[in-house]
Design an enzyme around this catalytic site. Sequence first.
Site, PDB file in Angstrom:
ATOM      1  CG  HIS A 243      -2.252   0.664   0.984  1.00 25.69           C
ATOM      2  ND1 HIS A 243      -2.430   1.731   0.135  1.00 25.69           N
ATOM      3  CD2 HIS A 243      -3.472   0.405   1.490  1.00 25.69           C
ATOM      4  CE1 HIS A 243      -3.698   2.102   0.133  1.00 25.69           C
ATOM      5  NE2 HIS A 243      -4.350   1.315   0.937  1.00 25.69           N
TER       6      HIS A 243
ATOM      7  CE1 TYR B  36      -8.383   7.233   7.311  1.00 28.82           C
ATOM      8  CE2 TYR B  36      -9.282   5.532   5.885  1.00 28.82           C
ATOM      9  CZ  TYR B  36      -8.369   6.536   6.117  1.00 28.82           C
ATOM     10  OH  TYR B  36      -7.441   6.854   5.153  1.00 28.82           O
TER      11      TYR B  36
ATOM     12  CB  SER C  22     -10.176   5.329   2.137  1.00 31.16           C
ATOM     13  OG  SER C  22      -9.200   5.824   1.261  1.00 31.16           O
TER      14      SER C  22
ATOM     15  CB  THR D 220      -6.572   8.725   0.826  1.00 36.09           C
ATOM     16  OG1 THR D 220      -5.642   8.624   1.915  1.00 36.09           O
ATOM     17  CG2 THR D 220      -6.348   7.594  -0.161  1.00 36.09           C
TER      18      THR D 220
END
Length: 588
Positions: free
Chosen positions: A302, A416, A418, A429
């Site tokens: 990532h 959360y 994204s 992001t």
Amino acid sequence: METSRVYTPRPQISVPLLRRFAASHVNYLVVFVLICLHHLLILGPWFDMYLKARESVVLNFNPFMVFNADPKAEYNDQLTRATNMTISALRFLKTLRAGILEPEVFHLNPSKSDTQAFKRFIRFVPSSLSWFGAYMVNAYPLDMSQYFRLFNSTRLPKQGKDELFTDEKERHLLVLRKGNFYIFDAIDKDGNIVKPSEIHAHLKYILSDNSPVTAFPLASLPSENRDTWALLRQELLDNGNEEALRKVDSAIFCLCLDDFSIKDLVHLSHTMLHGDGINRWYDKSFNLILSKDGTAAIHFEHSWGDGVAVLRFQNEVFKDSVQSPAITPESQPAAVDSSKAVQKLNFKLNDALKEGISKAKQHFDATMKTLTFEILQFKRGGKEFLKKQKLSPDAVTQLAFQVAFLQQYDQTVATYESCSTAAFKHGRTETIRPASIHTKTCAEALVRKSSQRSAAELRQIIAECSKYHGQLTKEAAMGQGFDRHLFGLRYLAESMGMPLPSFYQDQAYAQINHNILSTSTLSSPAVNIGGFGPVVADGFGVGYSVHDDWIGVNVSAYPSRNGQEFLQCVHKSLEDIFNVLESTQVGG
């Protein structure tokens, strides 16, 4: 000597933002600080956040996305599909590097801009003016600077901070099977894709190799703590494995061929998120995984990029492999000597390395046993129904998570979601914060006071949640969220040697960043299911997708949370919301 491509983007400042500051007579020093902040945010802190993290990339960072099956069942044969997907991936690489990959564009008015007529027109407009033509029809090109890291790239473990390595000159593919490493050239010396029949032959040769599962699976090492892995990697280099590691790091991508079929969606999620610690290279920019029954997925590291870039690649590979397959199930492999073309990599392991691999595998197995997956498919309705109700499908799904958590644990927690900021140069992001005073009010109305509210009142509350969530989404996409700004200010204070402001030491700040509900959604005709691990030990990792007529949710959890019970609450929450919407509709 390991080198990497240097990434030095140019800073950009939003002109409207500066105008607002000027109009408000804000101190010029503040504007200067914002300019410096924006410059710093582009140049590295976001990469540092990932690359300085010492936790394992497995479960903590790397997600997965599963391809839909090829609609032609016979093309889902493992060898056939692996060959076709490899060729399609190489076609994407060639198109990208030739500079002719169609730009990623956000269409505010797709009926005008997302048409063949407009695309033909814009081709003849000089590049210096093409942006204006797109602007006139509300089409906005998105940042694609992450894409070059898709290929020939690997995250390298280093003490304290990892590095991203890319070598676009290399032409070979890395294939893993039973923990054994194989390479062969997929691009020839002239830069052309090797004939599909030859790649077909090489993959068939690898699948027919009778080598047993390796006794010391090197692939378990990238699952370790990053500092531990860095020390072991240096030991590998010192023990004569530099050339073999170089081949792994610089390979176009990693193709993983598994020797078992997928049993169900839970097994699928475990297989694609972490596997067995033997047949993945978790540091590679992405692993293309194919099980014995042809089920395919992408597992990606990532730090270099986000789901939007990987999804574009996945969409193109799926579309091309289905519509323009390089081989058919009846195709015969080329009559070539694959034993010469395919090289099996051998690693020299001393006792210290063998011990390190064994410990890494034991640690991997123990950790993976603690993770659970639960799947929900809500079939009562999806995107089409919710849009007819003039509600945001994403907002309603997020509301269901809030209602469910309140029902299960009697509280509201930091959440959360994204959101891509690819509208900005080098954008990554921003965070949408779905838990709000509106969702709290609605959740309490549905869970605690539903009998005291009419269906019309509940519908109005749901509509308010949807409207506010839409506002948060737009703000996040346009860089107006607060999380990245606070992240940047903190970094700026630390980099200037300032005492950390008391705000960052407040319990509330710590609490809002302990994201018990970490959620992410990506919708695509190419994707069946996706998922990731919880970001905190007492959290849920919630991957979800709102389809035309159903909603899918894939939840991961550690032992402190009950994922099965949470999804039961999500199902009930969606039922309650749909009951409200349908009763209001029926009632007029």
